[in-house]
Design a protein around this motif. Structure first.
Motif, PDB file in Angstrom:
ATOM      1  N   ARG A  85      -0.741 -15.301  15.130  1.00  0.00           N
ATOM      2  CA  ARG A  85      -0.554 -16.436  14.219  1.00  0.00           C
ATOM      3  C   ARG A  85      -0.565 -15.979  12.769  1.00  0.00           C
ATOM      4  O   ARG A  85       0.253 -16.422  11.957  1.00  0.00           O
ATOM      5  N   GLU A  86      -1.480 -15.095  12.442  1.00  0.00           N
ATOM      6  CA  GLU A  86      -1.607 -14.636  11.058  1.00  0.00           C
ATOM      7  C   GLU A  86      -0.413 -13.785  10.620  1.00  0.00           C
ATOM      8  O   GLU A  86      -0.091 -13.729   9.428  1.00  0.00           O
ATOM      9  N   ALA A  87       0.251 -13.130  11.576  1.00  0.00           N
ATOM     10  CA  ALA A  87       1.402 -12.297  11.246  1.00  0.00           C
ATOM     11  C   ALA A  87       2.687 -13.101  11.083  1.00  0.00           C
ATOM     12  O   ALA A  87       3.696 -12.579  10.601  1.00  0.00           O
ATOM     13  N   ALA A  88       2.670 -14.365  11.480  1.00  0.00           N
ATOM     14  CA  ALA A  88       3.874 -15.193  11.447  1.00  0.00           C
ATOM     15  C   ALA A  88       4.287 -15.518  10.015  1.00  0.00           C
ATOM     16  O   ALA A  88       3.450 -15.797   9.152  1.00  0.00           O
ATOM     17  N   LYS A  89       5.584 -15.504   9.781  1.00  0.00           N
ATOM     18  CA  LYS A  89       6.116 -15.908   8.481  1.00  0.00           C
ATOM     19  C   LYS A  89       6.089 -17.429   8.394  1.00  0.00           C
ATOM     20  O   LYS A  89       6.507 -18.120   9.317  1.00  0.00           O
ATOM     21  N   PRO A  90       5.631 -17.976   7.278  1.00  0.00           N
ATOM     22  CA  PRO A  90       5.549 -19.433   7.168  1.00  0.00           C
ATOM     23  C   PRO A  90       6.926 -20.090   7.076  1.00  0.00           C
ATOM     24  O   PRO A  90       7.895 -19.486   6.607  1.00  0.00           O
ATOM     25  N   HIS A  91       7.007 -21.322   7.538  1.00  0.00           N
ATOM     26  CA  HIS A  91       8.209 -22.137   7.437  1.00  0.00           C
ATOM     27  C   HIS A  91       7.752 -23.579   7.261  1.00  0.00           C
ATOM     28  O   HIS A  91       6.812 -24.015   7.926  1.00  0.00           O
ATOM     29  N   PRO A  92       8.414 -24.335   6.372  1.00  0.00           N
ATOM     30  CA  PRO A  92       7.934 -25.699   6.098  1.00  0.00           C
ATOM     31  C   PRO A  92       7.972 -26.639   7.288  1.00  0.00           C
ATOM     32  O   PRO A  92       7.251 -27.651   7.289  1.00  0.00           O
ATOM     33  N   LEU A  93       8.782 -26.331   8.306  1.00  0.00           N
ATOM     34  CA  LEU A  93       8.878 -27.207   9.469  1.00  0.00           C
ATOM     35  C   LEU A  93       8.059 -26.689  10.653  1.00  0.00           C
ATOM     36  O   LEU A  93       8.152 -27.248  11.744  1.00  0.00           O
ATOM     37  N   ILE A  94       7.262 -25.650  10.447  1.00  0.00           N
ATOM     38  CA  ILE A  94       6.445 -25.092  11.529  1.00  0.00           C
ATOM     39  C   ILE A  94       4.966 -25.222  11.191  1.00  0.00           C
ATOM     40  O   ILE A  94       4.525 -24.808  10.113  1.00  0.00           O
ATOM     41  N   GLU A  95       4.226 -25.781  12.121  1.00  0.00           N
ATOM     42  CA  GLU A  95       2.770 -25.829  12.005  1.00  0.00           C
ATOM     43  C   GLU A  95       2.169 -25.016  13.150  1.00  0.00           C
ATOM     44  O   GLU A  95       2.338 -25.366  14.324  1.00  0.00           O
ATOM     45  N   PHE A  96       1.496 -23.927  12.824  1.00  0.00           N
ATOM     46  CA  PHE A  96       0.838 -23.114  13.848  1.00  0.00           C
ATOM     47  C   PHE A  96      -0.521 -23.712  14.192  1.00  0.00           C
ATOM     48  O   PHE A  96      -1.278 -24.104  13.304  1.00  0.00           O
ATOM     49  N   ARG A  97      -0.791 -23.776  15.488  1.00  0.00           N
ATOM     50  CA  ARG A  97      -2.091 -24.264  15.962  1.00  0.00           C
ATOM     51  C   ARG A  97      -2.624 -23.335  17.042  1.00  0.00           C
ATOM     52  O   ARG A  97      -1.878 -22.773  17.837  1.00  0.00           O
ATOM     53  N   ASP A  98      -3.948 -23.231  17.062  1.00  0.00           N
ATOM     54  CA  ASP A  98      -4.626 -22.488  18.117  1.00  0.00           C
ATOM     55  C   ASP A  98      -4.607 -23.336  19.384  1.00  0.00           C
ATOM     56  O   ASP A  98      -4.894 -24.538  19.350  1.00  0.00           O
ATOM     57  N   GLY A  99      -4.250 -22.714  20.490  1.00  0.00           N
ATOM     58  CA  GLY A  99      -4.233 -23.429  21.758  1.00  0.00           C
ATOM     59  C   GLY A  99      -3.645 -22.555  22.832  1.00  0.00           C
ATOM     60  O   GLY A  99      -3.068 -21.501  22.554  1.00  0.00           O
ATOM     61  N   THR A 100      -3.787 -22.975  24.069  1.00  0.00           N
ATOM     62  CA  THR A 100      -3.236 -22.232  25.190  1.00  0.00           C
ATOM     63  C   THR A 100      -2.203 -23.089  25.915  1.00  0.00           C
ATOM     64  O   THR A 100      -2.118 -24.307  25.700  1.00  0.00           O
TER      65      THR A 100
END
Length: 260
Positions: A85-100
């Motif tokens: 998650r931390e390595a991902a490039k940000p994008h205004p239409l993407i919300e990263f969440r912790d989950g399985t």
């Protein structure tokens, strides 16, 4: 010492949470993307992209999430590995969440689309498919996608042979596309498959980096040195005049609809 049987070992028992933690940088740089036609078919018939809310499960560093977001889709990227998650490039239409995949923490009947790119084989299929059904709106779409290495292309076949040897025939090599649970699940209907071709252009650094992104290959010691030597020899055999080689993938897209 117990032995891993590649034919019977469930991949979800082989530490899917932490196994990519030291591969995040290589994953960002060297994992292949997906053909535009594959994204087209995933979104076909779903209406205006800006009105679609998609849950991209096992999103990793967001390769597939960005492809969807670039089409205007609102993406919730579910990824359990913090380093990815931390390595991902940000994008205004993407919300990263912790989950399985088995516990996304999303509400019932919440999303219009669930996607799973190059990750479904790492999940426990029964609870995962139940969870996908729970978070999807009635009759909404599930898309499960794999980039499978082309067995007809000579370079790609040699690459696969080196990987199998270096990984001691890891179970994921024999069952990368584990689509059987999707075909028999009671939660989804109208399962259909589409295939597309994708070519990944790589220089020597990229070819080695592509292998470094694989969680079950060695990354130190004599086994790692042998792996690098093998890829250097492979590169010299197949490089073109511009200094590139090409891994060829057959991109498989399975679509289905959630039962009401």
């Amino acid at each position: 010492m117990s032995q891993i049987n590649p034919e019977t070992t469930p991949l979800h028992t082989l530490n899917p949470l932490n196994r990519f933690s030291d591969r995040a940088e290589a994953y960002v740089k060297y994992r292949p993307s997906y053909p535009a036609d594959a994204i087209d078919i995933v979104l076909e018939g779903l209406g205006e992209s800006s009105q679609i809310v998609a849950a991209d499960i096992g999103a990793g560093t967001g390769i597939s999430s960005r492809l969807l977001a670039e089409r205007g889709v609102n993406v919730i990227a579910i990824e359990q590995n913090a380093a990815m998650r931390e390595a991902a490039k940000p994008h205004p239409l993407i919300e990263f969440r912790d989950g399985t995949a088995e516990f996304t923490q999303l509400p019932d009947n919440f999303v219009d689309l669930v996607t799973c790119f190059q990750a479904f084989h790492w999940f426990n299929p029964e609870p995962t498919l139940l969870e996908f059904h729970r978070i999807l709106k009635p009759s909404a779409r599930l898309a499960v996608v794999w980039n499978n290495r082309d067995k007809e292309d000579t370079l790609t076949t040699e690459y696969s042979r080196i990987v199998r040897e270096a990984s001691n025939n890891h179970p994921a090599e024999s069952r990368m596309q584990s689509v059987e649970p999707l075909l028999v699940t009671p939660y989804f209907i109208n399962i259909r498959e589409y295939t597309f071709t994708y070519r990944q252009q790589l220089d020597l650094t990229g070819l080695i980096g592509r292998a470094k992104s694989v969680s079950y290959l060695p990354n130190e010691g004599l086994a790692y040195k042998k792996l690098i030597d093998n890829f250097q020899e492979l590169y010299q055999r197949f490089r073109d005049e511009s200094g590139f080689v090409y891994l060829v993938y057959s991109t498989s897209v399975h679509l289905g609809e959630a039962i009401n």
